[in-house]
Design a protein around this motif. Structure first.
Motif, short mmCIF file in Angstrom:
data_model
loop_
_atom_site.label_atom_id
_atom_site.label_comp_id
_atom_site.label_asym_id
_atom_site.label_seq_id
_atom_site.Cartn_x
_atom_site.Cartn_y
_atom_site.Cartn_z
N SER A 295 0.82 -1.21 0.00
CA SER A 295 0.00 0.00 0.00
C SER A 295 0.86 1.26 0.00
O SER A 295 1.87 1.34 0.70
N TYR A 305 1.05 -6.50 -13.37
CA TYR A 305 0.39 -7.60 -12.69
C TYR A 305 0.18 -8.76 -13.66
O TYR A 305 -0.47 -8.58 -14.71
N SER A 322 -3.03 -3.42 -1.71
CA SER A 322 -2.35 -2.67 -2.75
C SER A 322 -3.07 -1.34 -2.98
O SER A 322 -3.40 -0.99 -4.12
N SER A 323 -3.28 -0.61 -1.90
CA SER A 323 -3.99 0.67 -1.99
C SER A 323 -3.12 1.72 -2.67
O SER A 323 -1.90 1.77 -2.46
N LEU A 347 -8.03 -2.68 -2.40
CA LEU A 347 -7.61 -2.00 -3.61
C LEU A 347 -8.05 -0.54 -3.58
O LEU A 347 -8.28 0.06 -4.63
N THR A 349 -8.27 3.50 -3.27
CA THR A 349 -7.46 4.53 -3.90
C THR A 349 -8.05 5.90 -3.63
O THR A 349 -9.27 6.04 -3.45
N ASN A 353 -7.89 5.20 -10.34
CA ASN A 353 -6.94 4.10 -10.52
C ASN A 353 -7.44 3.21 -11.66
O ASN A 353 -8.43 2.50 -11.52
N VAL A 356 -7.81 -0.91 -11.28
CA VAL A 356 -8.92 -1.56 -10.56
C VAL A 356 -10.16 -1.48 -11.44
O VAL A 356 -10.97 -0.56 -11.35
N VAL A 361 -10.83 -7.22 -10.73
CA VAL A 361 -11.43 -7.75 -9.51
C VAL A 361 -11.96 -9.16 -9.73
O VAL A 361 -11.77 -10.06 -8.90
N LEU A 376 -12.94 -1.33 -1.65
CA LEU A 376 -12.90 -0.74 -2.99
C LEU A 376 -13.19 0.76 -2.93
O LEU A 376 -13.78 1.33 -3.85
N CYS A 379 -12.81 3.60 -6.03
CA CYS A 379 -12.71 2.95 -7.34
C CYS A 379 -13.86 3.42 -8.22
O CYS A 379 -14.99 2.90 -8.14
#
Length: 495
Positions: A295, A305, A322-323, A347, A349, A353, A356, A361, A376, A379
């Motif tokens: 994060s 990824y 993984s923020s 995830l 943010t 982002n 995402v 997901v 989330l 997102c």
């Protein structure tokens, strides 16, 4: 000026013509008189003193006698109490006493083995510090027990319980931390010096977990030395440390040297040049990885990824954070077991982002039947709708759902999502979403129609358009609710 002898009310006193004056004091109260202090006062026959001697003086004498008796009885009672305490201290151990005796500075005489078990129970619950440091100052027996290495398996030095210089740290590491398994030195100043790192590498070879977070002045090469000396490491926390601690070379050495032993690694709140290389090394050397926190990591090169490869190489992953990370995702690969043990996924943010998406997901939570936490927040980049994919997730017992500032505002299946997990949800965050018409009210209404008991503990509806009638139903149904945030809810009645 000469002082003229005057009596009560300023009338000059005449010994031949005494004045009788009374305030008619209440029974039991004695009104004080200052006649004794007057220089011209001489009692005679039929005077006030003769009159008072028959009544007031007798009462005064009775009070004095009563006061004396009270003093004697109090002294006698204190003496009896002292004798009882003495009897309790000298009483044999086989006698019973229903009252708890006072502690007189002597530790009860128990076998050393019993004391060791008591110490071990406390240490397992609260850690070695500060208990063992304080217990060592009680008596010689406790000091001998508190320095035994097997009680120092879990040590937290981050709160500054011990003011350590180089000599003291080396002595403690050599005498007590030989069997230490969990060591927390977060923010410790002695880790800013090479001798602080060396004291750990020379003595703590049995470490399974080490917390180096907030050590912002670690000497160069410190993490490499620790990983090389402590070959049983399973848990490493490097959040908010130096650039060298999370450099490409260091991160690769961590993955290679810890290998299959590594279960948890945290590198959040750092600056890394190449995070993709680190992730690739973890896939190659750490098949038993369970916890990965990246994060708020800033890096120079983008993060790539390969979700399906990650799932095949690290199938035991339980927690992935993984923020505020952006990157690219490789094309879909069909042969993937997913993450069947995944329990927590974050995830979130602050800014938009692009990584995402609903596709990301959906692929990441494949076969994640044990998922308990989904975060989330923020997102909003995917036009298809990230939140919409939640209704197709295989997990059936999600406990924490965070959807603040997300696409849930335009989601048409919010009621289906809440109804799917209403039996297990304990934390729900729908804050700062401007829902279309009555979308939120309908979803909450259907959620509250559940026949069983709702387990919601925390509910955040700040900045939403929830209405009062639905809120009343929510409060009646959610009997276990502890925290409720309704700030900036403009559609609620004022006052």
């Amino acid at each position: 000026m000469p002082k003229y002898p005057k009596g009560i009310l300023g009338v000059r006193k005449d010994p031949k013509n005494q004045i009788l004056f009374s305030f008619s004091a209440r029974q039991g109260d004695e009104w004080p008189s200052d006649d004794d202090d007057d220089s011209d006062y001489r009692p005679g026959n039929g005077s006030d003193s003769d009159y008072e001697g028959t009544s007031t003086s007798k009462q005064s004498q009775k009070r004095k006698i009563k006061h004396t008796k009270t003093k004697r009885s109090t002294k006698k009672k204190v003496k009896q109490d002292n004798d009882k305490c003495t009897d309790k201290r000298t009483r044999p151990n086989n006698t019973r006493d229903h009252d708890h005796p006072a502690f007189h500075g002597e530790v009860p005489s128990l076998p050393t083995e019993i004391w060791e078990k008591i110490f071990k129970i406390i240490v397992q619950k609260d850690g070695a510090l500060p208990f063992l440091e304080r217990a060592s100052k009680v008596c010689k027996l406790w000091k001998d027990i508190s320095v035994q290495p097997h009680l120092w398996e879990k040590v937290d030095m981050s709160f500054g319980w011990m003011n350590l210089n180089e000599t003291a740290l080396r002595s403690i590491c050599a005498s007590r931390l030989g069997l230490c398994k969990e060591l927390n030195v977060s923010g410790c100043k002695f880790m800013n010096h090479p001798w602080g790192v060396q004291a750990i590498t020379d003595n703590c070879h049995n470490l399974r977990a080490i917390n180096l977070s907030n050590c912002k002045k670690l000497p160069t090469g410190s993490v490499d030395n620790i990983v090389s000396s402590c070959k049983l490491l399973q848990d490493i926390d490097l959040s908010s440390t130096t650039v060298d601690a999370v450099s490409q070379q260091t991160s690769c050495n961590i993955a290679e040297k810890c290998g299959a032993n590594l279960r948890k690694i945290v590198i959040s709140e750092n600056f890394a040049k190449n995070l993709s290389k680190f992730l690739t090394k973890l896939m190659e050397h750490c098949p038993n990885l369970e916890h990965l926190d990246m994060s708020n990591v800033k890096w120079q090169s983008g993060l790539l990824y390969d979700i399906e490869l990650f799932q095949r190489k690290c199938p035991k992953l339980k927690r992935f954070f993984s923020s505020n990370n952006a990157g690219r995702v490789q094309a879909t690969q069909q042969d993937s077991p997913g993450f069947p043990n995944l329990e927590e996924l974050s995830l979130a943010t602050i800014e938009s982002n692009r990584i995402v998406t609903s596709d990301f997901v959906q692929r990441f939570v494949k076969n994640a039947t044990k998922l308990r936490l989904i975060d989330l927040r923020g997102c909003i980049s995917d036009t298809v709708g990230v939140v919409t994919t939640l209704k197709d997730i295989e997990a059936s017992n999600v406990e924490q759902l965070y959807l603040a500032r997300s696409q849930v505002a335009s989601c048409s299946v919010l009621d289906d999502i809440l109804c799917k997990w209403r039996h297990s949800l304990t934390h729900l965050d729908l804050s700062w979403n401007n829902f279309v018409r009555d979308t939120l009210d309908v979803a909450l209404n259907q959620m509250c129609d559940y026949d069983g008991d709702l387990k919601i503990i925390q509910l955040n509806l700040a900045g939403t358009n929830v209405h009062m009638d639905i809120l009343k139903k929510v409060l009646r149904k959610m009997t276990k609710l502890e925290q409720l945030d309704l700030s900036s809810c403009r559609d609620l009645d004022r006052g």
